[in-house]
Scaffold this motif. Sequence first.
Motif, PDB file in Angstrom:
ATOM      1  N   MET A   1       0.844  -1.175   0.000  1.00  0.00           N
ATOM      2  CA  MET A   1       0.000   0.000   0.000  1.00  0.00           C
ATOM      3  C   MET A   1       0.893   1.244   0.000  1.00  0.00           C
ATOM      4  N   VAL A   2       0.285   2.376  -0.320  1.00  0.00           N
ATOM      5  CA  VAL A   2       1.004   3.644  -0.255  1.00  0.00           C
ATOM      6  C   VAL A   2       0.194   4.645   0.553  1.00  0.00           C
ATOM      7  N   ILE A   3       0.891   5.654   1.062  1.00  0.00           N
ATOM      8  CA  ILE A   3       0.215   6.746   1.749  1.00  0.00           C
ATOM      9  C   ILE A   3       0.016   7.888   0.756  1.00  0.00           C
ATOM     10  N   ALA A   4      -1.203   8.403   0.697  1.00  0.00           N
ATOM     11  CA  ALA A   4      -1.499   9.480  -0.245  1.00  0.00           C
ATOM     12  C   ALA A   4      -2.435  10.487   0.406  1.00  0.00           C
ATOM     13  N   LYS A   5      -2.459  11.679  -0.170  1.00  0.00           N
ATOM     14  CA  LYS A   5      -3.373  12.714   0.299  1.00  0.00           C
ATOM     15  C   LYS A   5      -4.445  12.912  -0.756  1.00  0.00           C
ATOM     16  N   LEU A   6      -5.685  12.959  -0.317  1.00  0.00           N
ATOM     17  CA  LEU A   6      -6.784  13.174  -1.268  1.00  0.00           C
ATOM     18  C   LEU A   6      -6.837  14.651  -1.622  1.00  0.00           C
ATOM     19  N   ILE A   7      -6.771  14.956  -2.931  1.00  0.00           N
ATOM     20  CA  ILE A   7      -6.683  16.368  -3.319  1.00  0.00           C
ATOM     21  C   ILE A   7      -7.869  16.870  -4.144  1.00  0.00           C
ATOM     22  N   ASP A   8      -8.708  15.969  -4.654  1.00  0.00           N
ATOM     23  CA  ASP A   8      -9.834  16.459  -5.457  1.00  0.00           C
ATOM     24  C   ASP A   8     -10.832  15.327  -5.713  1.00  0.00           C
ATOM     25  N   ASN A   9     -12.024  15.709  -6.151  1.00  0.00           N
ATOM     26  CA  ASN A   9     -12.971  14.715  -6.636  1.00  0.00           C
ATOM     27  C   ASN A   9     -12.737  14.523  -8.128  1.00  0.00           C
ATOM     28  N   VAL A  10     -13.159  13.372  -8.651  1.00  0.00           N
ATOM     29  CA  VAL A  10     -13.070  13.120 -10.086  1.00  0.00           C
ATOM     30  C   VAL A  10     -14.463  12.731 -10.558  1.00  0.00           C
ATOM     31  N   TRP A  11     -14.963  13.474 -11.540  1.00  0.00           N
ATOM     32  CA  TRP A  11     -16.315  13.225 -12.046  1.00  0.00           C
ATOM     33  C   TRP A  11     -16.265  12.662 -13.451  1.00  0.00           C
ATOM     34  N   ALA A  12     -16.951  11.541 -13.666  1.00  0.00           N
ATOM     35  CA  ALA A  12     -17.025  10.938 -14.988  1.00  0.00           C
ATOM     36  C   ALA A  12     -18.445  10.442 -15.214  1.00  0.00           C
ATOM     37  N   THR A  13     -19.198  11.203 -16.002  1.00  0.00           N
ATOM     38  CA  THR A  13     -20.593  10.815 -16.261  1.00  0.00           C
ATOM     39  C   THR A  13     -20.655   9.549 -17.107  1.00  0.00           C
ATOM     40  N   ARG A  14     -19.807   9.497 -18.133  1.00  0.00           N
ATOM     41  CA  ARG A  14     -19.766   8.282 -18.958  1.00  0.00           C
ATOM     42  C   ARG A  14     -18.717   7.347 -18.399  1.00  0.00           C
ATOM     43  N   LYS A  15     -19.161   6.172 -17.989  1.00  0.00           N
ATOM     44  CA  LYS A  15     -18.208   5.247 -17.400  1.00  0.00           C
ATOM     45  C   LYS A  15     -18.602   3.796 -17.639  1.00  0.00           C
ATOM     46  N   ALA A  16     -17.712   2.888 -17.245  1.00  0.00           N
ATOM     47  CA  ALA A  16     -17.950   1.463 -17.452  1.00  0.00           C
ATOM     48  C   ALA A  16     -19.110   0.970 -16.594  1.00  0.00           C
ATOM     49  N   ASP A  17     -19.664  -0.179 -16.987  1.00  0.00           N
ATOM     50  CA  ASP A  17     -20.744  -0.772 -16.211  1.00  0.00           C
ATOM     51  C   ASP A  17     -20.258  -1.053 -14.784  1.00  0.00           C
ATOM     52  N   ASN A  18     -21.188  -1.148 -13.884  1.00  0.00           N
ATOM     53  CA  ASN A  18     -20.899  -1.491 -12.485  1.00  0.00           C
ATOM     54  C   ASN A  18     -20.263  -0.350 -11.703  1.00  0.00           C
ATOM     55  N   MET A  19     -20.111   0.810 -12.332  1.00  0.00           N
ATOM     56  CA  MET A  19     -19.437   1.891 -11.612  1.00  0.00           C
ATOM     57  C   MET A  19     -20.388   2.988 -11.149  1.00  0.00           C
ATOM     58  N   ASN A  20     -21.686   2.840 -11.411  1.00  0.00           N
ATOM     59  CA  ASN A  20     -22.619   3.882 -10.976  1.00  0.00           C
ATOM     60  C   ASN A  20     -22.605   4.054  -9.464  1.00  0.00           C
ATOM     61  N   GLY A  21     -22.485   5.317  -9.034  1.00  0.00           N
ATOM     62  CA  GLY A  21     -22.533   5.609  -7.612  1.00  0.00           C
ATOM     63  C   GLY A  21     -21.200   5.506  -6.896  1.00  0.00           C
ATOM     64  N   LEU A  22     -20.184   5.022  -7.584  1.00  0.00           N
ATOM     65  CA  LEU A  22     -18.869   4.937  -6.934  1.00  0.00           C
ATOM     66  C   LEU A  22     -18.259   6.328  -6.788  1.00  0.00           C
ATOM     67  N   LYS A  23     -17.647   6.589  -5.638  1.00  0.00           N
ATOM     68  CA  LYS A  23     -16.973   7.873  -5.433  1.00  0.00           C
ATOM     69  C   LYS A  23     -15.508   7.747  -5.840  1.00  0.00           C
ATOM     70  N   LEU A  24     -15.109   8.534  -6.831  1.00  0.00           N
ATOM     71  CA  LEU A  24     -13.713   8.523  -7.286  1.00  0.00           C
ATOM     72  C   LEU A  24     -13.024   9.808  -6.860  1.00  0.00           C
ATOM     73  N   MET A  25     -11.796   9.690  -6.384  1.00  0.00           N
ATOM     74  CA  MET A  25     -11.057  10.874  -5.947  1.00  0.00           C
ATOM     75  C   MET A  25      -9.630  10.837  -6.498  1.00  0.00           C
ATOM     76  N   LEU A  26      -9.062  12.028  -6.630  1.00  0.00           N
ATOM     77  CA  LEU A  26      -7.677  12.134  -7.060  1.00  0.00           C
ATOM     78  C   LEU A  26      -6.795  12.174  -5.815  1.00  0.00           C
ATOM     79  N   ALA A  27      -5.776  11.323  -5.791  1.00  0.00           N
ATOM     80  CA  ALA A  27      -4.873  11.264  -4.639  1.00  0.00           C
ATOM     81  C   ALA A  27      -3.440  11.490  -5.098  1.00  0.00           C
ATOM     82  N   GLU A  28      -2.654  12.048  -4.211  1.00  0.00           N
ATOM     83  CA  GLU A  28      -1.245  12.291  -4.533  1.00  0.00           C
ATOM     84  C   GLU A  28      -0.394  11.582  -3.481  1.00  0.00           C
ATOM     85  N   ILE A  29       0.483  10.709  -3.953  1.00  0.00           N
ATOM     86  CA  ILE A  29       1.331   9.954  -3.032  1.00  0.00           C
ATOM     87  C   ILE A  29       2.253  10.912  -2.287  1.00  0.00           C
TER      88      ILE A  29
END
Lengths: 87, 87, 87, 87, 87
Positions: B1-29
């Motif tokens: 594993m790595v230690i990272a800091k969460l720096i932003d949200n990531v929004w993707a309206t068009r995405k692969a199946d099974n990903m609806n409702g998942l929260k995606l964030m941008l992290a920086e190690i």
Amino acid sequence: MVIAKLIDNVWATRKADNMNGLKLMLAEITGGRKNGEQIVVCDVIGAGIGDRVIVASGTAARQALGDNSIPIDSAVIGIIDDSCKPV
Amino acid sequence: MVIAKLIDNVWATRKADNMNGLKLMLAEITGGRKNGEQIVVCDVIGAGIGDRVIVASGTAARQALGDNSIPIDSAVIGIIDDSCKPV
Amino acid sequence: MVIAKLIDNVWATRKADNMNGLKLMLAEITGGRKNGEQIVVCDVIGAGIGDRVIVASGTAARQALGDNSIPIDSAVIGIIDDSCKPV
Amino acid sequence: MVIAKLIDNVWATRKADNMNGLKLMLAEITGGRKNGEQIVVCDVIGAGIGDRVIVASGTAARQALGDNSIPIDSAVIGIIDDSCKPV
Amino acid sequence: MVIAKLIDNVWATRKADNMNGLKLMLAEITGGRKNGEQIVVCDVIGAGIGDRVIVASGTAARQALGDNSIPIDSAVIGIIDDSCKPV
């Protein structure tokens, strides 16, 4: 696998399911071009801060814990003997 | 594993199946030689921007979500306690 | 896979279950941008210090041992013929 | 996952089984220390050149295609919304 | 996946089980930040020295061979068309 030195404990009260009671430590890779890269590892063989250890990644890490459902990707699989010269 | 800091949200309206409702964030190690490397992570434990987190990769990430069919390879598995000194 | 040179043995008396009797060696990647990166590999084909070998990672390493329950992620899968020019 | 920009199509008439009809594209990682690293990705969600996308690797990529027998290790799993500020 | 150029054959008389008859080649990644990184790949689609190819890693490589028990982690999955501009 890589050789790393355990440099600190890592505490996370809020964590994913299946992780209660797991010991997490911060390790720093030693030797070669990756020298100084930091990773968080899980330990179940009784390693401590200052130990030089062998770290396995991916599925191997979960094999070391004997439970593939635990969401970790890195674990200590051996403590390098003191008689083994530093890399 | 790595230690990272969460720096932003990531929004993707068009995405692969099974990903609806998942929260995606941008992290920086943070810390070590990989300091500053950016990854997109999935969070299901309630982490927020500014939190220092532990990120697992590969199959471990899907174990954290409890569903191996979701096409993600990186997830937050713990929020590092504030009392834990910064790396 | 990567090409690496075996440079030392690695001894770990305390180790994870299923690892008794496994031969672990320190290898250094040769050639290309990863030249000098060090990894710990498992050998079951009789390689020795000084040999130039092909190293496989991940599940492939456990396939080389014929036992997916062993917690290693890197193994020697071939010894490069002496007639093969150095990379 | 990583954020990357799709920069070109990749055409390969001779390819492995199970790959007929798959759309392959060249992507360049944007942001952070891996900025500029190039990868070939598979797209099944209708992304195009110039799009900023989220790329998953390993088993996750095959989950995005819904078929673990396809020999690819990288796939587009989301197109980042234009309103999301560039990283 | 990555784009690489095949630059040599790799010969290993002593090797792991299940590898007899496999063609191994040395490839060098071209383009982007990993330019010049060398990997050993397995080829079953008839690629030759000088070809620009698409290389898949991990489980995907074994899918390309159609046999998950073979201990390799990298395989050629496509030969890039000559009409495709160099990266």
